[in-house]
Design a protein around this motif. Sequence first.
Motif, PDB file in Angstrom:
ATOM      1  N   LEU A 142       0.822  -1.218   0.000  1.00 20.70           N
ATOM      2  CA  LEU A 142       0.000   0.000   0.000  1.00 20.70           C
ATOM      3  C   LEU A 142       0.856   1.268   0.000  1.00 20.70           C
ATOM      4  O   LEU A 142       0.670   2.157  -0.831  1.00 20.70           O
ATOM      5  N   ASP A 175       1.565   5.087  15.947  1.00 19.87           N
ATOM      6  CA  ASP A 175       0.223   4.559  15.687  1.00 19.87           C
ATOM      7  C   ASP A 175      -0.721   5.751  15.468  1.00 19.87           C
ATOM      8  O   ASP A 175      -0.806   6.650  16.310  1.00 19.87           O
ATOM      9  N   ILE A 176      -1.406   5.731  14.331  1.00 19.66           N
ATOM     10  CA  ILE A 176      -2.330   6.837  14.038  1.00 19.66           C
ATOM     11  C   ILE A 176      -3.488   6.772  15.034  1.00 19.66           C
ATOM     12  O   ILE A 176      -4.027   5.691  15.292  1.00 19.66           O
ATOM     13  N   PHE A 178      -7.105   7.076  16.626  1.00 19.45           N
ATOM     14  CA  PHE A 178      -8.510   6.890  16.232  1.00 19.45           C
ATOM     15  C   PHE A 178      -8.647   6.618  14.734  1.00 19.45           C
ATOM     16  O   PHE A 178      -9.498   7.187  14.057  1.00 19.45           O
ATOM     17  N   LYS A 180      -9.630   4.017  13.292  1.00 11.35           N
ATOM     18  CA  LYS A 180     -10.871   3.301  12.977  1.00 11.35           C
ATOM     19  C   LYS A 180     -11.966   4.307  12.565  1.00 11.35           C
ATOM     20  O   LYS A 180     -12.738   4.051  11.643  1.00 11.35           O
ATOM     21  N   ALA A 181     -11.952   5.465  13.246  1.00  9.61           N
ATOM     22  CA  ALA A 181     -12.967   6.476  12.942  1.00  9.61           C
ATOM     23  C   ALA A 181     -12.794   7.013  11.518  1.00  9.61           C
ATOM     24  O   ALA A 181     -13.786   7.362  10.868  1.00  9.61           O
ATOM     25  N   ASN A 183     -11.762   5.266   8.911  1.00  5.17           N
ATOM     26  CA  ASN A 183     -12.401   4.253   8.060  1.00  5.17           C
ATOM     27  C   ASN A 183     -13.917   4.331   8.176  1.00  5.17           C
ATOM     28  O   ASN A 183     -14.636   4.264   7.177  1.00  5.17           O
ATOM     29  N   HIS A 188     -12.983   2.889   3.676  1.00  4.22           N
ATOM     30  CA  HIS A 188     -11.691   2.197   3.719  1.00  4.22           C
ATOM     31  C   HIS A 188     -10.693   2.778   2.720  1.00  4.22           C
ATOM     32  O   HIS A 188      -9.499   2.898   3.017  1.00  4.22           O
ATOM     33  N   GLY A 191      -9.237   5.712   4.166  1.00  2.00           N
ATOM     34  CA  GLY A 191      -8.278   5.255   5.192  1.00  2.00           C
ATOM     35  C   GLY A 191      -6.946   4.885   4.546  1.00  2.00           C
ATOM     36  O   GLY A 191      -5.876   5.255   5.033  1.00  2.00           O
ATOM     37  N   ASP A 192      -7.045   4.195   3.414  1.00  2.00           N
ATOM     38  CA  ASP A 192      -5.811   3.803   2.699  1.00  2.00           C
ATOM     39  C   ASP A 192      -5.023   5.038   2.251  1.00  2.00           C
ATOM     40  O   ASP A 192      -3.805   5.078   2.345  1.00  2.00           O
ATOM     41  N   ARG A 214       6.286  -0.174   7.725  1.00  2.00           N
ATOM     42  CA  ARG A 214       4.899  -0.324   8.194  1.00  2.00           C
ATOM     43  C   ARG A 214       4.838  -1.696   8.846  1.00  2.00           C
ATOM     44  O   ARG A 214       5.011  -2.717   8.172  1.00  2.00           O
ATOM     45  N   LYS A 291      -0.779   6.860  24.185  1.00  3.14           N
ATOM     46  CA  LYS A 291      -2.213   6.739  23.876  1.00  3.14           C
ATOM     47  C   LYS A 291      -3.024   7.015  25.130  1.00  3.14           C
ATOM     48  O   LYS A 291      -4.018   7.736  25.109  1.00  3.14           O
ATOM     49  N   ARG A 295      -3.160  10.755  23.705  1.00  2.00           N
ATOM     50  CA  ARG A 295      -2.782  10.653  22.287  1.00  2.00           C
ATOM     51  C   ARG A 295      -2.106  11.941  21.777  1.00  2.00           C
ATOM     52  O   ARG A 295      -1.911  12.859  22.552  1.00  2.00           O
ATOM     53  N   LYS A 381     -12.318  -7.100  22.676  1.00  2.00           N
ATOM     54  CA  LYS A 381     -11.989  -5.674  22.461  1.00  2.00           C
ATOM     55  C   LYS A 381     -12.902  -5.110  21.361  1.00  2.00           C
ATOM     56  O   LYS A 381     -13.538  -4.087  21.537  1.00  2.00           O
ATOM     57  N   PHE A 393     -13.547  -1.614  26.589  1.00  3.91           N
ATOM     58  CA  PHE A 393     -12.716  -1.526  25.378  1.00  3.91           C
ATOM     59  C   PHE A 393     -11.285  -1.108  25.741  1.00  3.91           C
ATOM     60  O   PHE A 393     -10.317  -1.728  25.310  1.00  3.91           O
ATOM     61  N   LYS A 397      -8.121  -3.488  25.385  1.00  5.69           N
ATOM     62  CA  LYS A 397      -7.075  -3.043  24.455  1.00  5.69           C
ATOM     63  C   LYS A 397      -5.713  -3.165  25.138  1.00  5.69           C
ATOM     64  O   LYS A 397      -4.754  -3.660  24.560  1.00  5.69           O
TER      65      LYS A 397
HETATM   66  N1  LIG Z   1      -8.041   1.691   5.495  1.00  9.75           N
HETATM   67  C1  LIG Z   1      -7.279   0.819   6.142  1.00  9.75           C
HETATM   68  N2  LIG Z   1      -7.536   0.573   7.445  1.00  9.75           N
HETATM   69  C2  LIG Z   1      -6.752  -0.310   8.115  1.00  9.75           C
HETATM   70  C3  LIG Z   1      -5.694  -0.973   7.472  1.00  9.75           C
HETATM   71  N3  LIG Z   1      -5.103  -1.780   8.389  1.00  9.75           N
HETATM   72  C4  LIG Z   1      -5.776  -1.615   9.563  1.00  9.75           C
HETATM   73  N4  LIG Z   1      -6.772  -0.714   9.405  1.00  9.75           N
HETATM   74  C5  LIG Z   1      -7.760  -0.263  10.391  1.00  9.75           C
HETATM   75  O1  LIG Z   1      -7.123   0.435  11.436  1.00  9.75           O
HETATM   76  C6  LIG Z   1      -8.037   0.482  12.536  1.00  9.75           C
HETATM   77  C7  LIG Z   1      -7.281   0.372  13.818  1.00  9.75           C
HETATM   78  O2  LIG Z   1      -8.183   0.596  14.843  1.00  9.75           O
HETATM   79  P1  LIG Z   1      -7.848   0.415  16.372  1.00  9.75           P
HETATM   80  O3  LIG Z   1      -6.743  -0.574  16.579  1.00  9.75           O
HETATM   81  O4  LIG Z   1      -9.141   0.127  17.042  1.00  9.75           O
HETATM   82  O5  LIG Z   1      -7.273   1.786  16.841  1.00  9.75           O
HETATM   83  P2  LIG Z   1      -7.618   3.299  16.520  1.00  9.75           P
HETATM   84  O6  LIG Z   1      -9.027   3.505  16.035  1.00  9.75           O
HETATM   85  O7  LIG Z   1      -6.545   3.826  15.642  1.00  9.75           O
HETATM   86  O8  LIG Z   1      -7.540   3.931  17.965  1.00  9.75           O
HETATM   87  P3  LIG Z   1      -6.247   4.233  18.834  1.00  9.75           P
HETATM   88  O9  LIG Z   1      -5.093   3.482  18.228  1.00  9.75           O
HETATM   89  O10 LIG Z   1      -6.607   3.733  20.189  1.00  9.75           O
HETATM   90  O11 LIG Z   1      -6.048   5.695  18.820  1.00  9.75           O
HETATM   91  C8  LIG Z   1      -9.028  -0.659  12.317  1.00  9.75           C
HETATM   92  O12 LIG Z   1     -10.280  -0.116  12.016  1.00  9.75           O
HETATM   93  C9  LIG Z   1      -8.475  -1.392  11.095  1.00  9.75           C
HETATM   94  O13 LIG Z   1      -9.495  -1.920  10.283  1.00  9.75           O
HETATM   95  C10 LIG Z   1      -5.465  -0.694   6.078  1.00  9.75           C
HETATM   96  O14 LIG Z   1      -4.557  -1.241   5.423  1.00  9.75           O
HETATM   97  N5  LIG Z   1      -6.283   0.197   5.466  1.00  9.75           N
END
Ligand SMILES: Nc1nc2c(ncn2[C@@H]2O[C@H](COP(=O)(O)OP(=O)(O)OP(=O)(O)O)[C@@H](O)[C@H]2O)c(=O)[nH]1
Length: 437
Positions: A142, A175-176, A178, A180-181, A183, A188, A191-192, A214, A291, A295, A381, A393, A397
Amino acid sequence: MDTKKKYNILAVDDAKDTLMLLEFDLGEEGYQVFTAESGEQALEVLEEQSIDLILLDMYMPGISGLEMLHKLKAHPIIFNTPVIMLSASDDEDQIVAALEFGADDYVTKPYIPKVLLARIRTSLRLLEKTLELESLAKTDFLTGIRNRGAFEDLASKAISQAKRSNHPLAVAMLDIDFFKAVNDNYGHDAGDKVLVEFADIICDCFRDNDIIGRVGGEEFAICMANTSAENALIACERLRERVARSEIQVDDSKDAKVSVTVSIGLSLGRGDEMSLEGLLKEADLSLYQAKHSGRNQVKLYQEINAVIADDIVDESPEISEDEYPGIDADIGIGNVLGDEDLFAEILVMFYEDHSKDSEKIQQAISSDDQPACKHLVHTLKGVSCSVGAMQLFELTKALDDAVSLEDKARYQQLYQPVAAELVKVLGGIEVRLSAQL
Ligand SMILES: Nc1nc2c(ncn2[C@@H]2O[C@H](COP(=O)(O)OP(=O)(O)OP(=O)(O)O)[C@@H](O)[C@H]2O)c(=O)[nH]1
């Protein structure tokens, strides 16, 4: 084969006339030709020049062709360079011996120029394919930066080098926040795009010789060789600020821009004792602390292990204690786009599927079944977040991180609060469901 690239070929032969002929024939074809009259001289050339292919005479005084071949194939860097044996002998056993020693081809002298040139082209074509495959195997598809395996490989080498030279070295885990938010809110693909842009920003902020990889979904790692604590902190802080300031365009048509922040954990190599595993573990613990402290910050590893569990247990995060203990129904309903009936069904499923999780996790911990434990905790989790059980959660985690790191001391500490919170959540679900009846 890359036709524009000028390939460097080393011809090794004790016969000067053969070398002259090779220089002429290969030079005509556009190759840059280097020559050596012995194995010893060839090794000197290889020290100084980057060579793409070697033509090696079988019989030479001093180091013989086969001995030379053996040395080349055992060399950590040159072993991939194709070698074509050139020999006046067409003895079948010699040909077989050379090929079994690792020669890529065997051509008899006097050679026919167009045949030799065709064989050189074939070998170079194969070399290009091999390099391409090697590069693909090391690259994250990616973002185009190193994948986990390549990162670990290079970082381990940098650590060995730092130990030998007694130079400081730092490892950062990123680590980025939130993610998940991102995405969930933008999709997605968006997110990519954020991941790609994020990787570009890291590459921009760090030196070319820092090793960047990565190492997970939204997790990245950086190994900074020859870097003091102060400089590593400055570099990480610069990256953190730059990320926080960036607006990432994720959708051309809608002009959608996304801002993210990053949490960074940093650990420092200390003399002889450092290992990649140890440094990554420490960086991960500091990341966890970053975190947990809100964060968007950089934390340097200190002796934080003991503090973490207490912090989590004592801390009362912004999660409100509402009428359904342990669950925030607004978050849960929000997760299913306001569909209260669906949320109620999810609560029932959670209750049915996870009410025995404490016992199951405890059993996995006591029988030292790490994969089972990881699976249970990871699943719990995920679903905790879905039902709006945010305290559960956070705790799962932390437990999930501890299980991943196989940090037994930490997960023994964290298990009790997880179990207690799960009881609370199950109670909250009962209250919520009975209120709906
Ligand atoms: N778009 C995309 N999302 C990904 C990829 N790999 C992982 N993710 C997403 O990354 C998110 C990670 O979420 P969590 O581990 O819950 O953490 P977070 O939302 O970043 O929250 P914190 O780390 O606690 O700040 C998940 O929703 C995964 O689906 C990818 O290659 N592409």
